[in-house]
Scaffold this active site. Structure first.
Site, PDB file in Angstrom:
ATOM      1  N   SER A 153       0.885  -1.222  -0.043  1.00  0.00           N
ATOM      2  CA  SER A 153       0.049   0.156   0.105  1.00  0.00           C
ATOM      3  C   SER A 153       0.885   1.141  -0.034  1.00  0.00           C
ATOM      4  CB  SER A 153      -0.827   0.124   1.275  1.00  0.00           C
ATOM      5  OG  SER A 153      -2.193   0.799   0.764  1.00  0.00           O
ATOM      6  N   ASP A 177      -0.228  -5.338  -2.526  1.00  0.00           N
ATOM      7  CA  ASP A 177      -1.571  -4.291  -2.841  1.00  0.00           C
ATOM      8  C   ASP A 177      -1.254  -2.766  -2.712  1.00  0.00           C
ATOM      9  OD1 ASP A 177      -4.077  -4.537  -3.728  1.00  0.00           O
ATOM     10  OD2 ASP A 177      -5.052  -3.979  -1.726  1.00  0.00           O
ATOM     11  N   ARG A 191       5.322   6.705  -7.926  1.00  0.00           N
ATOM     12  CA  ARG A 191       4.847   5.357  -7.779  1.00  0.00           C
ATOM     13  C   ARG A 191       5.796   4.406  -8.008  1.00  0.00           C
ATOM     14  NH1 ARG A 191       4.418   2.907 -12.339  1.00  0.00           N
ATOM     15  NH2 ARG A 191       3.636   4.144 -14.156  1.00  0.00           N
ATOM     16  N   SER A 193       7.529   1.286  -9.684  1.00  0.00           N
ATOM     17  CA  SER A 193       7.657   1.007 -10.923  1.00  0.00           C
ATOM     18  C   SER A 193       8.670  -0.029 -11.011  1.00  0.00           C
ATOM     19  CB  SER A 193       8.006   2.113 -11.794  1.00  0.00           C
ATOM     20  OG  SER A 193       9.039   2.768 -11.388  1.00  0.00           O
ATOM     21  N   HIS A 262      -7.917  -6.283   1.100  1.00  0.00           N
ATOM     22  CA  HIS A 262      -6.659  -5.382   1.075  1.00  0.00           C
ATOM     23  C   HIS A 262      -5.485  -6.296   1.943  1.00  0.00           C
ATOM     24  CE1 HIS A 262      -3.947  -2.158   0.373  1.00  0.00           C
ATOM     25  NE2 HIS A 262      -3.978  -1.689   1.650  1.00  0.00           N
ATOM     26  N   ARG A 422     -17.350 -34.561 -27.089  1.00  0.00           N
ATOM     27  CA  ARG A 422     -16.221 -34.919 -26.351  1.00  0.00           C
ATOM     28  C   ARG A 422     -15.865 -33.518 -25.466  1.00  0.00           C
ATOM     29  NH1 ARG A 422     -11.139 -35.769 -30.383  1.00  0.00           N
ATOM     30  NH2 ARG A 422     -11.262 -33.798 -31.916  1.00  0.00           N
ATOM     31  N   ARG A 424     -12.152 -31.642 -24.016  1.00  0.00           N
ATOM     32  CA  ARG A 424     -11.069 -31.379 -23.742  1.00  0.00           C
ATOM     33  C   ARG A 424     -10.581 -30.737 -22.516  1.00  0.00           C
ATOM     34  NH1 ARG A 424      -7.851 -31.938 -28.527  1.00  0.00           N
ATOM     35  NH2 ARG A 424      -9.202 -32.201 -30.650  1.00  0.00           N
ATOM     36  N   LYS A 426      -7.563 -29.359 -19.686  1.00  0.00           N
ATOM     37  CA  LYS A 426      -6.131 -29.057 -19.405  1.00  0.00           C
ATOM     38  C   LYS A 426      -5.863 -28.757 -17.919  1.00  0.00           C
ATOM     39  CE  LYS A 426      -2.299 -26.325 -20.556  1.00  0.00           C
ATOM     40  NZ  LYS A 426      -1.614 -25.562 -21.407  1.00  0.00           N
ATOM     41  N   GLU A 429      -1.870 -27.336 -13.172  1.00  0.00           N
ATOM     42  CA  GLU A 429      -0.578 -27.429 -12.214  1.00  0.00           C
ATOM     43  C   GLU A 429       0.078 -28.495 -12.927  1.00  0.00           C
ATOM     44  OE1 GLU A 429      -2.759 -24.781 -10.225  1.00  0.00           O
ATOM     45  OE2 GLU A 429      -3.841 -26.569 -11.182  1.00  0.00           O
ATOM     46  N   THR A 430      -0.482 -29.638 -13.411  1.00  0.00           N
ATOM     47  CA  THR A 430       0.422 -30.499 -14.172  1.00  0.00           C
ATOM     48  C   THR A 430       0.587 -30.765 -15.508  1.00  0.00           C
ATOM     49  OG1 THR A 430      -1.606 -32.138 -14.659  1.00  0.00           O
ATOM     50  CG2 THR A 430      -0.784 -32.411 -12.409  1.00  0.00           C
TER      51      THR A 430
END
Length: 471
Positions: A153, A177, A191, A193, A262, A422, A424, A426, A429-430
């Site tokens: 913040s 945040d 700010r 960057s 927050h 059908r 599909r 995905k 994670e694996t």
């Protein structure tokens, strides 16, 4: 009102030179203008200020049992209405000790300056930044250091602190945040960057509202910007949930209405420290809508990354936006799946925001009745949507899908139905890609308000369109 805070996390190889210079007790330099206090915490009493490190006084290093050869973390609180530390401070201290038992954990206390009206406290952050910079920079030039500065913040707008740190060592800056008001449209000089550090990664958890008015900044401001749950509303932060907290624990939880989302950024970081077996992953994507369609679960060419403490510090020329879903409590990790189907129907129709219930069955566990809303369903079109599970079911073997009624008037005039040949699927994670076919018959009949349709894993190998065109 929501406390805007800063967490500075600093990891270095050796640190005691900051306080020891030559043979005299007092170091060269004037530290009389430093008002901030530096409390070194103890793992047995993470919420107690038992000893203070004093810049320029080497005796305080030995008095506080500072460990020269250990990692050192600095934590700086934020704006404080009550003039007290928030509860997350000691939780973070405990989490750091759990992950790095021999570490030095220092809490920077600037409560006297933080307990002002917001504009005045915001102005004081530059003074606190100067205090911390003096604390760290003293006699450090001869050493090489890696710094992980983790902020939330208000402080993320202050360049002075960062510029004073970045002199002769690598500098890493995870932002939790960053504040939105007054900084959403600010230029990079005012700010956070990417040029503030060797690597800047940012968690955005409370970006609801108009730009420049939301509590957290909406725009990407780092090398990697991660938006958990789209960066807006966080699970478990609803008004209903807060009312339950108030009913159970008292009126003191009223501020959770404002600060819950927050502060989720802090708890996600704590989660990454203590739940190593449940590491959350984020995925590069152009937008929240595209991610919710399940279109961004690739890990090729660094398109996915760990969230929090163990993030892979991979820089790119442009800011990388990443997304993930979480659950409402620790461990926050969920498992991401893209469901992709082609819909057939004798009737030409397009339906929006359709509610589904999906159940997953795997080699190690199962997850029943996962609610998901499909953004759009049209005749003879391919639909893709994101599904998440808070359980690790292992390898997916079977699933069923049920199309819920979307109103009390459903079925009064006609029945909606799509045929599916059908699916599909995905896994994020694996990274596995699988094809599922109806358990019975060539087509599965998905009827609104009807029974669930069961699909089982097929032995087919998924092929790309290019590969199919060559057959």
């Amino acid at each position: 009102m929501n406390p805007l805070l800063l967490l500075i996390t600093k990891i270095i190889e050796r640190f005691f030179v900051l306080f020891v210079s030559g043979n005299s007790t007092e170091q060269t330099g004037d530290y009389s203008d430093i008002e901030s206090k530096f409390s070194i915490r103890n793992p047995e009493f993470p919420d107690e200020d038992l000893c203070y490190l004093v810049p320029g006084q080497r005796d305080s290093v030995s008095d506080c049992n500072f460990k020269n050869d250990s990692h050192t973390f600095l934590i700086i609180h934020g704006w404080s209405v009550a003039g007290l530390f928030e509860s997350w401070v000691y939780k973070l201290v405990s989490a750091l000790f759990e992950r790095e038992p021999s570490a030095n954990v220092i809490v920077v206390d600037w409560l006297d300056r933080a307990n002002k009206h917001y504009p005045k406290s915001a102005e004081n952050t530059r003074l606190v930044g100067a205090d911390v910079a003096k604390f760290v920079n003293c006699q450090i030039d001869a050493f090489k250091h890696d710094i992980l500065l983790n902020s939330n913040s208000l402080f993320l707008s202050q360049k002075t602190l960062c510029q004073m740190f970045i002199q002769s060592y690598a500098f890493f800056f995870p932002g939790l945040d960053p504040a939105g008001p007054s900084f959403e449209n600010a230029d990079s000089l005012r700010r956070l960057s990417p040029d503030d550090a060797t690597f800047v990664d940012v968690l955005h958890t409370n970006t609801r509202g108009s730009p420049n008015l939301s509590i957290g900044i909406q725009r990407p401001v780092g090398h990697v910007d991660i938006y958990p749950n789209g960066g807006t509303f966080q699970p478990g932060c609803s008004i209903q949930h807060t009312m339950k907290l108030i009913a159970t624990y008292g009126i003191y939880n009223m501020d959770q209405i404002i600060k819950c989302s927050h502060e989720r950024s802090i708890h996600l970081f704590i989660d990454s420290l203590v739940n190593r077996a449940y590491q959350s992953w984020a995925y590069r994507c152009s937008s929240k809508d595209a991610f919710n369609k399940g279109l961004c679960l690739s890990c090729r060419k660094n398109r996915c990354n760990k969230l929090g403490y163990s993030i892979n510090k991979i820089r790119s020329t442009r800011s990388t936006k990443m997304y993930l879903k979480t659950r409402e409590m620790m461990p926050f990790k969920v498992f991401h799946y893209q469901i992709k189907v082609h819909l057939f129907s004798d009737k030409n129709m397009t339906l929006l925001e359709q509610p589904m219930k999906v159940s997953l069955f795997g080699t190690t566990d199962e997850r029943d009745d996962i609610s998901v809303t499909v953004p759009s369903m049209s005749t003879n079109s391919t639909v893709s949507f994101l599904l998440t599970s808070d359980k690790d079911i292992g390898e997916l073997l079977m699933l069923n899908i049920r199309w819920e009624k979307d109103s009390y008037l459903y079925g009064f005039f006609s029945t909606n139905q799509f045929m599916i040949r059908r699916m599909r699927i995905k896994s994020g994670e694996t990274q596995s890609r699988l094809i599922f076919r109806p358990k019975e018959g060539e087509f599965g009949s998905l009827v609104q308000g009807g029974d669930a349709v069961v699909f089982v894993k097929s032995s087919e190998t998924p092929q790309s369109r290019r590969e199919q065109s060559l057959i």
